[in-house]
Design a protein around this motif. Structure first.
Motif, PDB file in Angstrom:
ATOM      1  N   GLU A   1     120.232 120.961  29.032  1.00  0.00           N
ATOM      2  CA  GLU A   1     119.815 121.637  27.914  1.00  0.00           C
ATOM      3  C   GLU A   1     118.504 122.581  28.314  1.00  0.00           C
ATOM      4  OE1 GLU A   1     117.482 118.705  25.236  1.00  0.00           O
ATOM      5  OE2 GLU A   1     116.305 120.506  24.748  1.00  0.00           O
TER       6      GLU A   1
ATOM      7  N   ARG B   1     118.132 126.267  26.902  1.00  0.00           N
ATOM      8  CA  ARG B   1     116.607 127.038  26.478  1.00  0.00           C
ATOM      9  C   ARG B   1     116.308 128.092  27.335  1.00  0.00           C
ATOM     10  NH1 ARG B   1     112.712 122.906  25.035  1.00  0.00           N
ATOM     11  NH2 ARG B   1     113.056 121.206  24.052  1.00  0.00           N
TER      12      ARG B   1
ATOM     13  N   TYR C   1     113.220 123.172  18.909  1.00  0.00           N
ATOM     14  CA  TYR C   1     114.621 122.139  19.391  1.00  0.00           C
ATOM     15  C   TYR C   1     113.895 121.329  19.045  1.00  0.00           C
ATOM     16  CZ  TYR C   1     115.408 126.539  22.360  1.00  0.00           C
ATOM     17  OH  TYR C   1     115.915 127.711  22.379  1.00  0.00           O
TER      18      TYR C   1
ATOM     19  N   ASP D   1     115.630 132.231  25.839  1.00  0.00           N
ATOM     20  CA  ASP D   1     114.636 132.584  26.621  1.00  0.00           C
ATOM     21  C   ASP D   1     115.638 134.734  26.684  1.00  0.00           C
ATOM     22  OD1 ASP D   1     113.119 131.241  25.468  1.00  0.00           O
ATOM     23  OD2 ASP D   1     112.828 130.601  27.521  1.00  0.00           O
TER      24      ASP D   1
END
Lengths: 356, 356
Positions: B207, B211, B13, B215
């Protein structure tokens, strides 16, 4: 799903092969089975194929035009579209019944349709038996550049039945010999000595030699599946061979060469370059040349032909950072990969080929 | 060749990502680097991209036309030919800078050129970040049938920088939300509750949610890379979603739908079917529908539209032996794969969507 096959990519021969295949297809009877052929193999091989299968199947036969000129992405699109229309799903199986064009293109089509169908290769040409059937390389040409588009995926199984060789015109049979001669040169003097004087009419001996050729290729690709080093030796004679094949394919003035015919010339040229730059024995070079010319008629190359062939070298897949890299030999079975070769060495090799 | 990357396919990232990428490219400085963009990402993203790279590079930029309509084999042929002309070799690297069309097509082009070049994905759309960037699926459409041709290959790395989202038109940002909502539905109530009320302007929180979405997808594809079972859940809403997208793409009367817009409708329909056939709670169904309709304007479907959409279902990649198989839910996070669904259930789902 049951599966009687131990692992992917194994080669089975003749009657055992047909039993294994029949068994496997029987277990997969919920799957749609497609046979990919070209006009020739449909005509000469499909009847024998159906006869040898011990069980009844509903098969869909897909037929493409025969010849290297059709080994391209447009033919793939036709086959993909037909698979779509005929309701192929991820559980379907494609059996590629044909020479190198069918197994190369069929393997690529299968590997990319819905992100991968299973496929089985039944090579019907000598070339496809001893070369294309092992190692999982597949693909098609991009314009006149050979095998530019493709992936590496193993077939579920390969079935080699030398009966199919009886359907081949003589030039196609000889074409396959080029790869067997190459296997001798990169691997062992013993195999070279046996294969160079082979009598293709001695069926028992010839089948033995085919099995050994497959074993040599298998040993090499098992040690180096991703072509980091050792597998590159299989490209012996192919750097110039492919360039010659591409140039002849593109040119209106030149006959279309079979893959093996082009590779045969490439082997002579690479061996001459090996003598000039790595000290490959001159006597053995002459033996190689004499052997190959006894099977493959000599082609003419003018200066501008050679220039054009050299231009095609830049597309070779072994190249790195714009450098054309050859596999060369110090002697039979003693290879050196990633060799840079000057254009003048290439010109003098063509000169040798012309005047031998 | 050095390689600072631990394994293929990892997602990095923002600023750490740029460092890792710069490092990696520095190590590969003998390789030709190609950037694949479309007209939009070239205009809006390439400057930022070049700014963030900490080192100077000679890059070749290849640009394709923007939009799903160009995600086909003809565009691949253009890119393959350009790679050929510009001397791409097996040591070259392709960086796909763009939305899902660029990363899907670029991954396929790279995986098949000379049997496989390395590639890196830098998704610039929300959809590509939370979906296309993970799991290695790539490919192109065949006619109007979505993603029919492709393979599964992991990129060397994926770099997600949410700065790129600022370049997106609102509809494209929302489109990506559909996959995040789907991740909630197939995986956990907790994530569903957080994502359904997300404020995309709250950058930090958003954000975080991206993520987590990555995941969730990563966890699923790691457990089942070849889509034998669990990975099929990622197709939730996609069976009808893809069919709707294909139909709208083909029809002159319909607007072109973004992938997420079509999937959003597909999610409502699949959830209604889940309620009807697996007892998915009606209250949660209404919550799902309300949430999705707050982001995605309702589309009209006449009876003949629905018939046409149903016709497209036969091309779904999850199908087996001609049966269309859906992923359905018993509740949020409780999935059931390979469910057969009758056409009448599909019609009543469209009815529900229309009248909600």
């Amino acid at each position: 799903m049951e599966n009687s096959l131990k692992e992917k990519g194994l080669v089975y021969y003749s009657s055992l092969g047909w039993k294994v295949l029949s068994n496997y297809l029987y277990e997969q009877k919920d799957s749609k089975i497609f046979i990919l052929t070209d006009e020739n193999t449909k005509r000469y091989c499909s009847e024998y194929f159906l006869e040898k299968l011990c069980i009844e199947f509903k098969l869909e036969v897909l037929t493409i035009s025969a010849g290297e000129a059709f080994k391209n992405i447009f033919t793939c699109m036709n086959v993909w579209n037909t698979l779509s229309e005929k309701g192929a799903d991820r559980n379907s199986i494609i059996i590629n019944l044909g020479g190198g064009v069918v197994t190369d293109l069929g393997g690529f089509v299968a590997s990319t349709f819905k992100r991968g169908l299973r496929f089985i290769n039944i090579p019907t040409s000598l070339l496809a038996m001893v070369d294309a059937s092992v190692g999982g390389k597949n693909g098609v040409d991009l314009g006149s550049i050979k095998n530019q588009i493709g992936v590496i995926t193993l077939p579920e199984m390969v079935l080699i039945d030398t009966e199919f060789l009886k359907t081949l015109p003589k030039a196609h049979l000889t074409s396959g010999l080029a790869e067997m001669l190459k296997h001798g040169l990169i691997h062992s003097k013993k195999y070279w000595e046996r294969i160079k004087g082979v009598n293709v009419l001695d069926e028992v001996e010839f089948e033995k030699l085919i099995r050994e050729s497959v074993d040599i290729k298998k040993e090499i690709v098992t040690k180096d599946p991703l072509e980091k080093n050792l597998r590159k030796t299989l490209n012996y004679g192919h750097t110039l061979g492919h360039a010659i094949e591409s140039y002849f394919l593109e040119s209106d003035q030149k006959p279309e060469l079979l893959h093996g015919e082009a590779v045969a010339i490439g082997i002579i040229l690479a061996t001459h370059i090996s003598t000039e730059s790595l000290g490959f024995p001159k006597k053995t070079l002459d033996d190689v040349t004499r052997t190959i010319l006894s099977y493959f008629p000599r082609q003419n190359f003018s200066k501008s032909d050679i220039e054009a062939v050299i231009k095609f070298l830049v597309f070779d897949k072994k190249n790195r950072n714009g450098k054309v890299l050859f596999v060369l030999l110090e002697d039979i079975g003693q290879y050196k990969i990633d060799c840079e070769v000057s254009n003048s060495l290439i010109y003098s090799a063509f000169e040798y080929y012309k005047n031998f």
